[in-house]
Design an enzyme around this catalytic site. Structure first.
Site, PDB file in Angstrom:
ATOM      1  N   LYS A  21       0.844  -1.134  -0.061  1.00 12.35           N
ATOM      2  CA  LYS A  21      -0.102  -0.071  -0.006  1.00 12.35           C
ATOM      3  C   LYS A  21       0.788   1.416   0.098  1.00 12.35           C
ATOM      4  O   LYS A  21       0.599   2.308  -0.652  1.00 12.35           O
ATOM      5  CB  LYS A  21      -1.002  -0.088   1.183  1.00 12.35           C
ATOM      6  CG  LYS A  21      -1.670   1.349   1.574  1.00 12.35           C
ATOM      7  CD  LYS A  21      -2.534   1.359   2.723  1.00 12.35           C
ATOM      8  CE  LYS A  21      -1.589   1.648   4.234  1.00 12.35           C
ATOM      9  NZ  LYS A  21      -1.472   3.066   4.280  1.00 12.35           N
ATOM     10  N   ASN A  22       1.815   1.397   0.863  1.00 13.03           N
ATOM     11  CA  ASN A  22       2.720   2.172   1.316  1.00 13.03           C
ATOM     12  C   ASN A  22       3.438   2.900  -0.078  1.00 13.03           C
ATOM     13  O   ASN A  22       4.192   3.810  -0.148  1.00 13.03           O
ATOM     14  CB  ASN A  22       3.284   2.682   2.466  1.00 13.03           C
ATOM     15  CG  ASN A  22       2.342   2.559   3.581  1.00 13.03           C
ATOM     16  OD1 ASN A  22       1.211   2.962   3.333  1.00 13.03           O
ATOM     17  ND2 ASN A  22       2.795   2.323   4.913  1.00 13.03           N
ATOM     18  N   ARG A  90      -5.119   9.605   3.958  1.00 12.55           N
ATOM     19  CA  ARG A  90      -3.910  10.410   4.273  1.00 12.55           C
ATOM     20  C   ARG A  90      -3.016  10.509   3.103  1.00 12.55           C
ATOM     21  O   ARG A  90      -2.286  11.347   2.839  1.00 12.55           O
ATOM     22  CB  ARG A  90      -3.347   9.856   5.415  1.00 12.55           C
ATOM     23  CG  ARG A  90      -4.178  10.050   6.727  1.00 12.55           C
ATOM     24  CD  ARG A  90      -3.582   9.772   7.977  1.00 12.55           C
ATOM     25  NE  ARG A  90      -2.015  10.944   7.705  1.00 12.55           N
ATOM     26  CZ  ARG A  90      -2.422  12.032   7.966  1.00 12.55           C
ATOM     27  NH1 ARG A  90      -3.268  12.570   8.120  1.00 12.55           N
ATOM     28  NH2 ARG A  90      -1.275  12.955   7.741  1.00 12.55           N
ATOM     29  N   CYS A 114      -5.585  11.137  12.697  1.00 12.44           N
ATOM     30  CA  CYS A 114      -6.245  10.029  12.720  1.00 12.44           C
ATOM     31  C   CYS A 114      -5.945   9.381  14.124  1.00 12.44           C
ATOM     32  O   CYS A 114      -5.613   9.853  15.039  1.00 12.44           O
ATOM     33  CB  CYS A 114      -5.685   8.966  11.580  1.00 12.44           C
ATOM     34  SG  CYS A 114      -3.939   8.866  11.921  1.00 12.44           S
ATOM     35  N   ARG A 119      -0.640  13.807  13.099  1.00  8.23           N
ATOM     36  CA  ARG A 119      -0.153  13.962  11.744  1.00  8.23           C
ATOM     37  C   ARG A 119       0.245  15.037  11.234  1.00  8.23           C
ATOM     38  O   ARG A 119      -0.530  15.551  10.013  1.00  8.23           O
ATOM     39  CB  ARG A 119      -1.242  12.891  10.762  1.00  8.23           C
ATOM     40  CG  ARG A 119      -1.642  11.669  11.337  1.00  8.23           C
ATOM     41  CD  ARG A 119      -0.516  10.594  11.442  1.00  8.23           C
ATOM     42  NE  ARG A 119       0.087  10.015  10.271  1.00  8.23           N
ATOM     43  CZ  ARG A 119      -0.415   9.024   9.629  1.00  8.23           C
ATOM     44  NH1 ARG A 119      -1.450   8.214   9.952  1.00  8.23           N
ATOM     45  NH2 ARG A 119       0.274   8.510   8.464  1.00  8.23           N
ATOM     46  N   PRO A 120       1.049  16.086  11.816  1.00  5.62           N
ATOM     47  CA  PRO A 120       1.245  17.426  11.105  1.00  5.62           C
ATOM     48  C   PRO A 120       2.072  17.112   9.682  1.00  5.62           C
ATOM     49  O   PRO A 120       2.448  16.065   9.488  1.00  5.62           O
ATOM     50  CB  PRO A 120       2.163  17.892  12.292  1.00  5.62           C
ATOM     51  CG  PRO A 120       2.624  16.681  12.900  1.00  5.62           C
ATOM     52  CD  PRO A 120       1.791  15.761  13.112  1.00  5.62           C
ATOM     53  N   ASP A 122       4.269  19.835   8.968  1.00  3.14           N
ATOM     54  CA  ASP A 122       5.317  20.957   8.817  1.00  3.14           C
ATOM     55  C   ASP A 122       6.425  20.638   8.152  1.00  3.14           C
ATOM     56  O   ASP A 122       7.085  21.197   7.324  1.00  3.14           O
ATOM     57  CB  ASP A 122       5.646  21.235  10.299  1.00  3.14           C
ATOM     58  CG  ASP A 122       6.210  20.201  10.968  1.00  3.14           C
ATOM     59  OD1 ASP A 122       5.652  19.069  11.307  1.00  3.14           O
ATOM     60  OD2 ASP A 122       7.384  20.039  11.369  1.00  3.14           O
ATOM     61  N   ASP A 301       4.562   0.324  11.975  1.00  5.87           N
ATOM     62  CA  ASP A 301       3.407  -0.552  11.736  1.00  5.87           C
ATOM     63  C   ASP A 301       3.359  -1.717  11.883  1.00  5.87           C
ATOM     64  O   ASP A 301       2.323  -2.604  11.680  1.00  5.87           O
ATOM     65  CB  ASP A 301       3.485  -0.234   9.888  1.00  5.87           C
ATOM     66  CG  ASP A 301       3.237   1.124   9.384  1.00  5.87           C
ATOM     67  OD1 ASP A 301       3.328   1.418   8.325  1.00  5.87           O
ATOM     68  OD2 ASP A 301       2.694   2.185  10.372  1.00  5.87           O
ATOM     69  N   ARG A 393      -8.503  -0.910   4.181  1.00 10.09           N
ATOM     70  CA  ARG A 393      -7.837   0.307   3.467  1.00 10.09           C
ATOM     71  C   ARG A 393      -6.644  -0.267   3.058  1.00 10.09           C
ATOM     72  O   ARG A 393      -5.903   0.328   2.116  1.00 10.09           O
ATOM     73  CB  ARG A 393      -7.763   1.484   4.600  1.00 10.09           C
ATOM     74  CG  ARG A 393      -8.638   2.434   4.853  1.00 10.09           C
ATOM     75  CD  ARG A 393      -8.225   3.608   5.785  1.00 10.09           C
ATOM     76  NE  ARG A 393      -6.709   3.888   5.354  1.00 10.09           N
ATOM     77  CZ  ARG A 393      -6.066   4.233   6.198  1.00 10.09           C
ATOM     78  NH1 ARG A 393      -6.061   4.378   7.432  1.00 10.09           N
ATOM     79  NH2 ARG A 393      -4.738   4.738   5.809  1.00 10.09           N
TER      80      ARG A 393
HETATM   81  C1  EPZ Z   1       4.182   6.614   6.376  1.00 10.03           C
HETATM   82  O1  EPZ Z   1       3.241   7.606   6.966  1.00 10.03           O
HETATM   83  C2  EPZ Z   1       3.016   5.584   6.207  1.00 10.03           C
HETATM   84  N1  EPZ Z   1       1.981   5.738   5.292  1.00 10.03           N
HETATM   85  C3  EPZ Z   1       2.708   5.011   7.689  1.00 10.03           C
HETATM   86  O2  EPZ Z   1       1.932   3.722   7.497  1.00 10.03           O
HETATM   87  C4  EPZ Z   1       3.955   4.733   8.542  1.00 10.03           C
HETATM   88  O3  EPZ Z   1       3.499   4.383   9.885  1.00 10.03           O
HETATM   89  C5  EPZ Z   1       4.751   6.214   8.654  1.00 10.03           C
HETATM   90  O4  EPZ Z   1       5.224   6.439   7.369  1.00 10.03           O
HETATM   91  C6  EPZ Z   1       6.104   5.799   9.266  1.00 10.03           C
HETATM   92  O5  EPZ Z   1       6.680   4.703   8.527  1.00 10.03           O
HETATM   93  C7  EPZ Z   1       2.436   5.846   4.073  1.00 10.03           C
HETATM   94  O6  EPZ Z   1       3.412   5.693   3.598  1.00 10.03           O
HETATM   95  C8  EPZ Z   1       1.023   6.171   3.178  1.00 10.03           C
HETATM   96  P1  EPZ Z   1       6.092   9.996   8.833  1.00 10.03           P
HETATM   97  P2  EPZ Z   1       3.654   9.325   7.163  1.00 10.03           P
HETATM   98  O7  EPZ Z   1       5.708  11.358   8.090  1.00 10.03           O
HETATM   99  O8  EPZ Z   1       4.518   9.452   5.642  1.00 10.03           O
HETATM  100  C9  EPZ Z   1       5.889  13.216  12.257  1.00 10.03           C
HETATM  101  C10 EPZ Z   1      -0.021   2.655   7.643  1.00 10.03           C
HETATM  102  O9  EPZ Z   1      -0.498   1.826   8.600  1.00 10.03           O
HETATM  103  N2  EPZ Z   1       5.798  14.219  11.261  1.00 10.03           N
HETATM  104  O10 EPZ Z   1       7.281   9.390   8.450  1.00 10.03           O
HETATM  105  O11 EPZ Z   1       2.680  10.151   7.391  1.00 10.03           O
HETATM  106  C11 EPZ Z   1       4.523  12.226  12.485  1.00 10.03           C
HETATM  107  O12 EPZ Z   1       3.422  12.994  13.209  1.00 10.03           O
HETATM  108  C12 EPZ Z   1       0.573   4.012   7.755  1.00 10.03           C
HETATM  109  O13 EPZ Z   1       0.488   2.145   6.498  1.00 10.03           O
HETATM  110  C13 EPZ Z   1       5.657  15.614  11.635  1.00 10.03           C
HETATM  111  O14 EPZ Z   1       5.710  15.928  12.732  1.00 10.03           O
HETATM  112  O15 EPZ Z   1       4.810   9.132   8.311  1.00 10.03           O
HETATM  113  C14 EPZ Z   1       5.041  11.013  13.023  1.00 10.03           C
HETATM  114  O16 EPZ Z   1       5.220  11.263  14.356  1.00 10.03           O
HETATM  115  C15 EPZ Z   1       0.280   4.350   9.142  1.00 10.03           C
HETATM  116  N3  EPZ Z   1       5.596  16.395  10.830  1.00 10.03           N
HETATM  117  C16 EPZ Z   1       6.537  10.872  12.401  1.00 10.03           C
HETATM  118  O17 EPZ Z   1       6.662  12.238  11.852  1.00 10.03           O
HETATM  119  C17 EPZ Z   1       5.460  16.217   9.188  1.00 10.03           C
HETATM  120  O18 EPZ Z   1       5.379  17.005   8.431  1.00 10.03           O
HETATM  121  C18 EPZ Z   1       6.639   9.945  11.325  1.00 10.03           C
HETATM  122  O19 EPZ Z   1       5.599  10.324  10.264  1.00 10.03           O
HETATM  123  C19 EPZ Z   1       5.426  14.631   8.810  1.00 10.03           C
HETATM  124  C20 EPZ Z   1       5.418  13.713   9.765  1.00 10.03           C
END
Ligand code: EPZ
Length: 413
Positions: A21-22, A90, A114, A119-120, A122, A301, A393
C-alpha cells in the site's frame, strides 16, 4: 460489517504477499509529474489505492485497472483536489510534490489527524518553502504556489511522506537539490527508482542523502510495486500466534529484518530469497523490549502485531512507540478485554498476557485492526472485530487470506 473469528485453529500452509500500500500510494503521487502513461504492476486492490485513483481521476487523469496492473495517464485539468475524495485517505497528501513540480500550484484539503496521531505536515511544508514554493497552510487545506528551484535542505525528521513529496517536488526544479536526512524505507527507494525510470536525474537511491539535478520534463514508465512488508509480517504473526506452521511467499525478507530477528530468536524460521518459513510450537516467555523507529529499525506499522503476539505470553514485553503519539492505548484496551494485562504509560506499553479468550473488539486503525484479528485467531472462543473498514484500507481480503491458512474467520454484515 464485522469479522467473526473462532479462535484456536493452528494456521498452516503457504500464502503469497501482494503489493505494498505505502509503495503504491507514493508511486501514484508521482504520476502527477507527467501526462505520459505510468503502468504499475502488483498494485494492490485496496480501498486506499482505489480512493487515490478516484482522486487522480477527479483531477483529470485517465486511470484503469486490469487485475493487479494499474495504468494512469493524461494531464491534470484541475489542481484543486476535491475535498470529498482527498479527505478519504492520508495518502492523498502524496500528490503535493509532483503537482507543484509539474503545475506549480495545488489546493489540497487535508484529512488532518487520525487514530494514531495528529499527523502534522510541517516537514513537507518547510521543505517545499526551501525549494521556493509559497505554502499557505489553512489547517484543513493547503495551497502551494510557484515553480520549485534547487535547494540544499535537511529534513528535521526523516519523514516518509515528506521525503516522497520533496523528491517529487525537485525533479523538475531549476538547478540542483540536495535533500538530507531522507527516509530510507523500501517504499521511498522504490519511488526513487520510478523517478529515475521516468527520466529524473537522481543519485543516492535508498540513502538518506539524495541529489537531484532538475530536468525539463519526465516521461512514462512501467514499474512493479514492491511486496508489502507489513502484510508479510501480519501473516507471519498470525502463524506464530496460532502455533502454526507456514510459508509466506512473494515477499522481500530484506525489508523486514528487524521483525524477522524477533521471530528467529523465538521460533523455527527459515529465510529464503523471496519467502519465509515459520513453525511455532509454543509461545515464548516474552518479546523483550521493542522500540519503534525509522527503517531499518523496528517499524511502527508492525507494533500492533507484536503487541498481540506479546499478549499471548506470560512474561513481560516492553513496547516503546516513538513515531506516533497515540498508537498504543486502543489496542491495549482491546487486548485487555481478552485477558491480557497491558498498561500504557506515555509512549511505553508493558505487556503481559497468556491464554486469551474471545471478546467483542473494535478496530480503530488499519494496523491495529490487523493486530486484533491476530489476537482473536490465537484466543479460545469467539471474537467479533468491528471497524473493518479500517482494515480494508490496506489489506486485500484479510479474512479470505487467513481462512486459506485454516483460520476460522468470516465476514458478517
Ligand atoms: C508513512 O506515514 C506511512 N504511510 C505510515 O503507514 C507509517 O506508519 C509511517 O510512514 C512511518 O513509517 C504511508 O506511507 C502512506 P512520517 P507518514 O511522515 O509519511 C511526524 C500505515 O498504516 N511528522 O514518516 O505520514 C509524524 O507525526 C501507515 O500504512 C511531523 O511531525 O509518516 C510522525 O510522528 C500508518 N511532521 C512521524 O513524523 C511532518 O510534516 C513519522 O511520520 C510529517 C511527519
Amino acid at each position: 460489517m464485522e469479522y467473526i473469528i473462532n479462535g484456536g485453529n493452528k494456521l498452516r500452509g503457504e500464502i503469497a504477499v501482494y503489493g505494498a500500500k505505502n509503495c503504491a500510494l507514493a508511486l501514484l503521487g508521482a504520476t502527477t509529474l507527467t501526462p505520459d502513461e505510468i503502468i504499475l504492476h502488483n498494485c494492490p486492490d485496496i480501498a486506499d489505492v482505489a480512493n487515490m485513483l478516484k482522486l487522480l481521476s477527479a483531477m483529470g487523469k485517465t486511470v484503469s485497472r486490469d487485475g493487479n496492473t494499474v495504468c494512469i495517464k493524461g494531464e491534470l485539468v484541475s489542481t484543486c483536489a476535491p475535498r470529498s475524495i482527498a479527505t478519504l485517505l492520508r495518502g492523498s497528501a502524496l500528490i503535493l510534490g509532483g503537482t507543484v513540480a509539474k503545475y506549480n500550484q495545488i489546493a489540497l484539503p487535508l484529512p488532518g489527524g487520525c487514530a494514531i496521531g495528529s499527523r502534522p505536515m510541517d516537514i513537507h511544508f518547510r521543505g517545499l518553502e526551501a525549494l521556493g514554493v509559497k505554502v499557505l497552510d489553512a489547517g484543513d487545506m493547503v495551497s502551494c504556489l510557484g515553480k520549485p528551484h534547487g535547494a540544499d535542505h535537511t529534513l528535521r525528521f526523516a519523514s516518509v511522506g515528506a521525503t516522497e513529496n520533496l523528491l517529487c517536488a525537485c525533479v523538475l526544479a531549476d538547478g540542483q537539490s540536495v535533500i538530507r536526512n531522507c527516509a530510507i524505507e523500501p517504499e521511498v527507494a522504490a519511488l526513487e527508482q520510478l523517478l529515475i525510470k521516468m527520466g529524473a536525474q537522481l543519485d543516492g537511491v535508498g540513502t538518506d542523502r539524495i541529489v537531484v539535478n532538475g530536468v525539463r520534463s519526465l516521461h512514462g514508465a512501467e514499474f512493479d510495486v514492491i511486496p508489502d512488508r507489513i502484510v508479510a509480517a501480519t501473516y507471519l504473526s498470525a502463524i506464530a500466534a496460532t502455533l502454526g506452521e507456514g510459508v509466506v511467499s512473494n515477499c522481500n525478507p530484506d525489508h523486514l529484518r528487524a521483525f524477522l530477528q524477533l521471530l528467529q530468536e523465538r521460533f523455527d524460521v527459515k529465510v529464503y530469497e523471496n519467502k519465509v518459513y515459520l513453525r511455532s510450537d509454543k509461545h515464548p516467555s516474552d518479546y523483550g523490549t521493542i522500540v519503534t523507529a525509522p527503517y531499518p529499525l523496528f517499524p511502527t506499522d508492525m507494533q500492533s502485531l507484536v503487541m498481540s503476539l506479546a499478549a499471548c505470553c506470560s512474561g513481560e514485553t516492553i513496547i516503546c512507540e516513538q513515531l506516533f503519539e497515540n498508537r498504543l492505548t486502543h489496542n491495549a484496551e482491546q487486548l485487555n478485554k481478552m485477558g491480557a494485562h497491558i498498561t500504557v504509560n506515555g509512549n511505553v506499553a508493558t505487556v503481559r498476557g497468556g491464554d486469551l479468550h474471545g471478546a467483542n473488539l473494535a478496530a480503530k486503525d488499519l494496523r491495529g485492526g490487523a493486530g486484533l484479528v491476530i489476537a482473536a485467531l490465537a484466543a479460545s472462543g469467539q471474537s467479533r472485530v468491528g471497524g473493518i473498514e479500517h482494515i480494508n484500507r490496506g489489506y486485500v481480503d484479510l479474512a479470505g487470506n487467513l481462512s486459506s491458512l485454516g483460520g476460522n474467520i468470516y465476514l458478517q454484515n
